[in-house]
Structures are given as C-alpha cells and as structure tokens.
Design an enzyme around this catalytic site. Structure first.
Site, PDB file in Angstrom:
ATOM      1  N   HIS A 154      39.279  50.283  49.726  1.00 53.39           N
ATOM      2  CA  HIS A 154      39.664  48.630  49.909  1.00 53.39           C
ATOM      3  C   HIS A 154      39.759  47.871  48.723  1.00 53.39           C
ATOM      4  O   HIS A 154      39.811  46.642  48.961  1.00 53.39           O
ATOM      5  CB  HIS A 154      38.923  48.188  51.179  1.00 53.39           C
ATOM      6  CG  HIS A 154      39.306  48.777  52.507  1.00 53.39           C
ATOM      7  ND1 HIS A 154      38.251  48.741  53.434  1.00 53.39           N
ATOM      8  CD2 HIS A 154      40.219  49.477  52.911  1.00 53.39           C
ATOM      9  CE1 HIS A 154      38.701  49.301  54.439  1.00 53.39           C
ATOM     10  NE2 HIS A 154      40.133  49.926  53.999  1.00 53.39           N
ATOM     11  N   CYS A 179      47.367  31.781  38.464  1.00 57.04           N
ATOM     12  CA  CYS A 179      47.860  32.667  37.318  1.00 57.04           C
ATOM     13  C   CYS A 179      48.209  31.843  36.037  1.00 57.04           C
ATOM     14  O   CYS A 179      48.782  30.935  36.154  1.00 57.04           O
ATOM     15  CB  CYS A 179      49.363  33.523  37.768  1.00 57.04           C
ATOM     16  SG  CYS A 179      49.793  34.640  36.498  1.00 57.04           S
ATOM     17  N   GLY A 232      26.868  54.195  57.486  1.00 59.87           N
ATOM     18  CA  GLY A 232      27.153  52.664  57.785  1.00 59.87           C
ATOM     19  C   GLY A 232      28.701  52.321  57.955  1.00 59.87           C
ATOM     20  O   GLY A 232      28.872  51.304  57.507  1.00 59.87           O
ATOM     21  N   ASN A 253      33.538  49.366  50.958  1.00 60.00           N
ATOM     22  CA  ASN A 253      33.193  48.110  50.678  1.00 60.00           C
ATOM     23  C   ASN A 253      33.761  47.490  49.167  1.00 60.00           C
ATOM     24  O   ASN A 253      34.270  48.382  48.580  1.00 60.00           O
ATOM     25  CB  ASN A 253      31.507  48.411  50.408  1.00 60.00           C
ATOM     26  CG  ASN A 253      30.734  48.520  51.639  1.00 60.00           C
ATOM     27  OD1 ASN A 253      31.160  48.584  52.906  1.00 60.00           O
ATOM     28  ND2 ASN A 253      29.431  49.151  51.510  1.00 60.00           N
ATOM     29  N   ASP A 286      31.820  45.170  47.328  1.00 56.17           N
ATOM     30  CA  ASP A 286      30.815  44.565  46.955  1.00 56.17           C
ATOM     31  C   ASP A 286      30.282  45.097  45.624  1.00 56.17           C
ATOM     32  O   ASP A 286      29.525  44.196  45.006  1.00 56.17           O
ATOM     33  CB  ASP A 286      29.763  44.437  47.940  1.00 56.17           C
ATOM     34  CG  ASP A 286      29.133  45.679  48.492  1.00 56.17           C
ATOM     35  OD1 ASP A 286      29.429  46.750  47.470  1.00 56.17           O
ATOM     36  OD2 ASP A 286      28.556  45.878  49.475  1.00 56.17           O
TER      37      ASP A 286
HETATM   38  P1  NAD Z   1      31.497  47.456  60.088  1.00 60.76           P
HETATM   39  O1  NAD Z   1      31.106  45.944  59.747  1.00 60.76           O
HETATM   40  O2  NAD Z   1      32.727  47.579  61.156  1.00 60.76           O
HETATM   41  O3  NAD Z   1      30.422  48.230  60.749  1.00 60.76           O
HETATM   42  C1  NAD Z   1      29.310  48.275  59.912  1.00 60.76           C
HETATM   43  C2  NAD Z   1      28.531  49.498  60.665  1.00 60.76           C
HETATM   44  O4  NAD Z   1      27.208  49.523  59.839  1.00 60.76           O
HETATM   45  C3  NAD Z   1      28.112  49.392  62.063  1.00 60.76           C
HETATM   46  O5  NAD Z   1      28.280  50.864  62.749  1.00 60.76           O
HETATM   47  C4  NAD Z   1      26.464  49.141  62.152  1.00 60.76           C
HETATM   48  O6  NAD Z   1      25.909  50.103  63.168  1.00 60.76           O
HETATM   49  C5  NAD Z   1      26.156  49.792  60.770  1.00 60.76           C
HETATM   50  N1  NAD Z   1      24.886  49.381  60.197  1.00 60.76           N
HETATM   51  C6  NAD Z   1      24.230  48.132  60.427  1.00 60.76           C
HETATM   52  N2  NAD Z   1      23.120  48.100  59.586  1.00 60.76           N
HETATM   53  C7  NAD Z   1      22.852  49.221  58.825  1.00 60.76           C
HETATM   54  C8  NAD Z   1      22.121  49.765  58.051  1.00 60.76           C
HETATM   55  N3  NAD Z   1      20.904  49.096  57.709  1.00 60.76           N
HETATM   56  N4  NAD Z   1      22.351  51.209  57.531  1.00 60.76           N
HETATM   57  C9  NAD Z   1      23.387  51.908  57.964  1.00 60.76           C
HETATM   58  N5  NAD Z   1      24.384  51.339  58.861  1.00 60.76           N
HETATM   59  C10 NAD Z   1      24.038  50.055  59.213  1.00 60.76           C
HETATM   60  O7  NAD Z   1      31.867  47.926  58.667  1.00 60.76           O
HETATM   61  P2  NAD Z   1      33.006  49.010  58.251  1.00 60.76           P
HETATM   62  O8  NAD Z   1      33.109  50.207  58.948  1.00 60.76           O
HETATM   63  O9  NAD Z   1      32.495  49.192  56.739  1.00 60.76           O
HETATM   64  O10 NAD Z   1      34.500  48.130  58.367  1.00 60.76           O
HETATM   65  C11 NAD Z   1      34.492  47.061  57.862  1.00 60.76           C
HETATM   66  C12 NAD Z   1      35.513  46.695  56.975  1.00 60.76           C
HETATM   67  O11 NAD Z   1      34.793  45.275  56.292  1.00 60.76           O
HETATM   68  C13 NAD Z   1      35.517  47.527  55.687  1.00 60.76           C
HETATM   69  O12 NAD Z   1      36.697  47.640  55.564  1.00 60.76           O
HETATM   70  C14 NAD Z   1      34.655  46.780  54.504  1.00 60.76           C
HETATM   71  O13 NAD Z   1      35.672  46.622  53.544  1.00 60.76           O
HETATM   72  C15 NAD Z   1      34.705  45.291  54.907  1.00 60.76           C
HETATM   73  N6  NAD Z   1      33.304  44.623  54.623  1.00 60.76           N
HETATM   74  C16 NAD Z   1      32.853  45.124  53.493  1.00 60.76           C
HETATM   75  C17 NAD Z   1      31.572  44.420  53.310  1.00 60.76           C
HETATM   76  C18 NAD Z   1      31.048  44.790  51.767  1.00 60.76           C
HETATM   77  O14 NAD Z   1      31.597  45.079  50.897  1.00 60.76           O
HETATM   78  N7  NAD Z   1      29.342  44.912  51.713  1.00 60.76           N
HETATM   79  C19 NAD Z   1      30.979  43.595  54.247  1.00 60.76           C
HETATM   80  C20 NAD Z   1      31.465  43.637  55.136  1.00 60.76           C
HETATM   81  C21 NAD Z   1      32.878  44.057  55.518  1.00 60.76           C
HETATM   82 ZN    ZN Z   2      51.441  35.463  37.711  1.00 60.05          ZN
END
Ligand code: NAD
Ligand code: ZN
Length: 254
Positions: A121, A150, A190, A104, A106
């Site tokens: 990431h 920049c 997750g 994540n 965030d």
């Molecule tokens: P993904 O979006 O591919 O999958 C999300 C997973 O979370 C799914 O398997 C789903 O079933 C599960 N899920 C849904 N609700 C849940 C809960 N309440 N508790 C636990 N699990 C739950 O996410 P990913 O595998 O992290 O890959 C996506 C990419 O997107 C990552 O590289 C990430 O950097 C990025 N991303 C980040 C954010 C963030 O920073 N919050 C948000 C969206 C995507």
């Molecule tokens: Zn620069």
C-alpha cells in the site's frame, strides 16, 4: 479447522522451508502503539475515512491534510519497531525468511532492519505530486505548512500510500504475486483480511501448496478459510515464542 497451538510443528516448518513469506497488517504495529483501522480502538471509530478518498482529498486538501498529518505523521513520528518487527528482520538475516509483504505504511519493518520488504500500500515516508513527476522524502520539511504543495507545479502533494479508489503500485503488486506463487510457507500476521485486493494474496500461496500459519489475537477472515496453523495471540509474544522454539530445535539438530 482445529485451533492449533503447536509451536514446535511451525518451528520445524520454518526451519525446513526454503522460501517463507511474511504477510503483515496493521496488527503487527499495534504493540508499537499504532492503532489498527478497524476493531477496538480503531482509527475509523474516531475519524471519517472520507479523508483518504482520492476525489474528496483532491477537492478538500485544506480539510484533509491536517487530519492526515495528525494520524499518519505526528502519530507515527515517535513509534518504534516492536519484537515482532525485529524478529522478522533477524529471520531474514538468518535466511529463515525470504520477504515481508506488508500492508502497513508506517515504515517499521525498514526501521527494524528488514531489507526485502514489499510495501503493498505504499509508504507514508514519501510525498508525491499527482500532476508532475515530483516526489520528496523530506516529509517533515514539506509538512511545516499545510497543505504541502509541489515546488514545480503548485499542485497539492499527496502521501505516497494508497488511498481508497487508487490502484496498487505496479512493482509492489508484481513482486507480491511472484512471492506468493513461489513460497512454501506463509506467515499471516495481524491482518483482518478485509481490505481488497491485498486480502487475495494468501489464496495464491494456498493454491500453490504453501502451508499457512496465522498469528492474530482474534480470528480473521482467513482463520476458518485457509489457515493450517492458527497461533492465537499478539504478534510480538507469539513470534518470541516461535523464535525460542526455533533456536531450541536448531540446538537439538547440532
Ligand atoms: P485491520 O485494521 O483491518 O486489522 C487489524 C488486525 O490486527 C485485526 O485482525 C486484529 O485482530 C489484529 N491485531 C490486533 N492487535 C494485534 C496484535 N497485537 N498482534 C497481531 N494482530 C493484532 O488491518 P489490515 O488488515 O492491515 O487492513 C487495514 C489497512 O489499514 C491496511 O491496508 C493498512 O495499510 C492500513 N493501516 C496501516 C497501519 C500502519 O501502517 N500501521 C495502521 C492502520 C491501518
Ligand atoms: Zn507537480
């Protein structure tokens, strides 16, 4: 693999393990109100992922930046860590957890108080120039006028998270590989296991003999491939239950 709801076994493993890694994905932040990329309510059902392709972004910053700002800044702005982030932070203090490796961007693990966090990431908290070595953490200030540029070389600034087509930050990569190779217990929380190369990390832990616990309301790419204990449900609810069980076990041991 048999579906295993045995919280007691996992709690005992957590208490026994000398090195435990949590590997988290977008799902851990869903209960904070941040949608995942894929699946129900996923971002890519509404927005074109092209805005995060490096070449497209560099050629079209005026188009991409307003959308990126909405999705990753305005939207993250008021979001707070949930029970799952907070429990992981407390487990670190209680020496039940060694490190969080998160996909994540965030910042919620930091906000919850976790200290040892690897951001595989990168992060939305910082903006970087791809032409010189300028970077800033004053994102709100720089996002007043879009696209942000920049102050040294006038190039467009990019969020310091990994876009499609970009490599993984070297330090995060090395720390993640080392932590996975060294852990006795891995909590996968997750993540769908769709995004490469992050999705390969749990296999390193498995090969080195770690027990694999997975927390997700839906089965993922890992569930039938390497998970030993599948605790099906939302991250916050499952971790609260595990936390209760751990403290119950600790009291019994005293
Ligand atoms: P993904 O979006 O591919 O999958 C999300 C997973 O979370 C799914 O398997 C789903 O079933 C599960 N899920 C849904 N609700 C849940 C809960 N309440 N508790 C636990 N699990 C739950 O996410 P990913 O595998 O992290 O890959 C996506 C990419 O997107 C990552 O590289 C990430 O950097 C990025 N991303 C980040 C954010 C963030 O920073 N919050 C948000 C969206 C995507
Ligand atoms: Zn620069």
């Amino acid at each position: 693999m048999e579906v295993n709801h045995d919280f007691k076994t996992v709690a005992t493993l957590l208490l026994k393990s000398k090195k435990t890694v949590a590997f988290t994905g977008a799902g851990i932040s869903v209960e904070s109100g941040i949608p995942p990329f894929r699946g129900n309510g996923g971002i890519w059902n509404q927005y074109d992922p092209k805005i995060l392709e490096l070449d497209f972004f560099m050629q079209n910053p005026h188009h991409c930046w307003p959308l990126i700002k909405t999705l990753f800044y305005d939207f993250f702005d008021d979001k707070q860590p949930n029970a799952a982030h907070r429990i992981l932070a407390r487990w670190e203090k209680e020496q039940l957890l060694t490190v969080v490796i998160t996909q994540n961007i965030d910042h919620l693990h930091h906000l919850a108080g976790s200290k040892n966090v690897v951001e595989f990431h990168g992060t939305s908290q910082r903006l970087v120039c791809l032409e010189c070595d300028f970077f800033t953490e004053d994102t709100p200030g720089y996002l007043l006028k879009l696209p942000p540029t920049c102050p040294n070389c006038r190039s467009v600034l990019k969020p310091d998270f990994v876009f499609f087509g970009e490599g993984i930050p070297r330090e995060a990569y090395v720390r993640s590989m080392e932590a996975m190779a060294d852990t006795q217990l891995l909590l996968i929380i997750g993540t769908s296991g769709e995004v490469s190369p992050a999705n390969q990390l749990p296999y390193i832990a498995k090969r080195n003999g770690a027990a694999i616990v997975e927390i997700n309301p839906e089965p993922s790419n890992y569930t039938n491939a390497l998970t030993d204990f599948y605790l099906q449900g939302k991250a916050g609810e499952i971790l609260l239950e595990l936390d209760r069980m751990i403290h119950h076990e600790q009291q019994l041991q005293q």
